[in-house]
Write a protein that holds these residues in place. Sequence first.
Motif, short mmCIF file in Angstrom:
data_model
loop_
_atom_site.label_atom_id
_atom_site.label_comp_id
_atom_site.label_asym_id
_atom_site.label_seq_id
_atom_site.Cartn_x
_atom_site.Cartn_y
_atom_site.Cartn_z
N UNK A 56 -11.56 34.44 19.68
CA UNK A 56 -11.04 34.24 18.33
C UNK A 56 -11.85 33.15 17.64
N UNK A 57 -11.71 33.05 16.33
CA UNK A 57 -12.38 32.00 15.58
C UNK A 57 -11.91 30.64 16.09
N UNK A 58 -10.62 30.52 16.36
CA UNK A 58 -10.07 29.26 16.88
C UNK A 58 -10.65 28.91 18.25
N UNK A 59 -10.87 29.92 19.08
CA UNK A 59 -11.44 29.66 20.42
C UNK A 59 -12.89 29.20 20.32
N UNK A 60 -13.63 29.73 19.37
CA UNK A 60 -15.01 29.26 19.18
C UNK A 60 -14.97 27.85 18.61
N UNK A 61 -14.01 27.63 17.72
CA UNK A 61 -13.79 26.29 17.18
C UNK A 61 -14.99 25.74 16.44
N UNK A 62 -15.27 24.48 16.70
CA UNK A 62 -16.33 23.79 15.95
C UNK A 62 -17.62 23.65 16.75
N UNK A 63 -17.76 24.41 17.82
CA UNK A 63 -18.92 24.21 18.69
C UNK A 63 -20.26 24.46 18.01
N UNK A 64 -20.26 25.22 16.91
CA UNK A 64 -21.51 25.48 16.20
C UNK A 64 -21.55 24.80 14.83
N UNK A 65 -20.69 23.83 14.62
CA UNK A 65 -20.74 23.04 13.39
C UNK A 65 -21.92 22.09 13.46
N UNK A 66 -22.42 21.72 12.32
CA UNK A 66 -23.52 20.75 12.28
C UNK A 66 -24.85 21.42 12.57
N UNK A 67 -25.79 20.62 13.03
CA UNK A 67 -27.16 21.08 13.26
C UNK A 67 -27.25 21.81 14.60
N UNK A 68 -27.49 23.13 14.54
CA UNK A 68 -27.65 23.92 15.77
C UNK A 68 -29.12 24.16 16.09
N UNK A 69 -30.01 23.60 15.26
CA UNK A 69 -31.44 23.84 15.44
C UNK A 69 -32.09 22.85 16.41
N UNK A 70 -31.55 21.66 16.48
CA UNK A 70 -32.15 20.65 17.35
C UNK A 70 -33.58 20.35 16.96
#
Length: 151
Positions: free
Chosen positions: A23-37
Amino acid sequence: MHDLVNHIVGEHLWAPLLLAGATVAEVGDRFDGDVLGNDPVKAWDRAQRESNAAFHRPGALDIDVHTSGGMTPGVEYAWQMTSDLAVHAWDLARGIGADDTLDEELASSVYAYIEPEVDSWQGIGVFAPPVKIADSARTQDRLVALLGRRP
């Protein structure tokens, strides 16, 4: 351009999890912010490889997927992702001064998918209002104009 590429990579990081039933809630905020590194190309390669594998898994298009818009048929989610990639390819090419020509079959297919839906998307922040252009304009120009861009 960093924000655009970050958005595209982030969307494709979500796909394997959503297509696996998260679910969207299970993914949560793990991909918030800079995912490019430090290596945007490596980040994209990983994200697209895993997204591509998830979409090509047998039965992936036959399931309903949790998205921010609610439960969505897998085939609809695939169209959303394809449309996003096509339009953002145009955005990116424009932004870096590269050739912005989309494959005609891709542009036609995405236009045929989006055109009947675009009115229902107005006012929810997905795209800017359509830009008026000639009906005789090439398909990719009608596509990007439909999504609020000036070809």
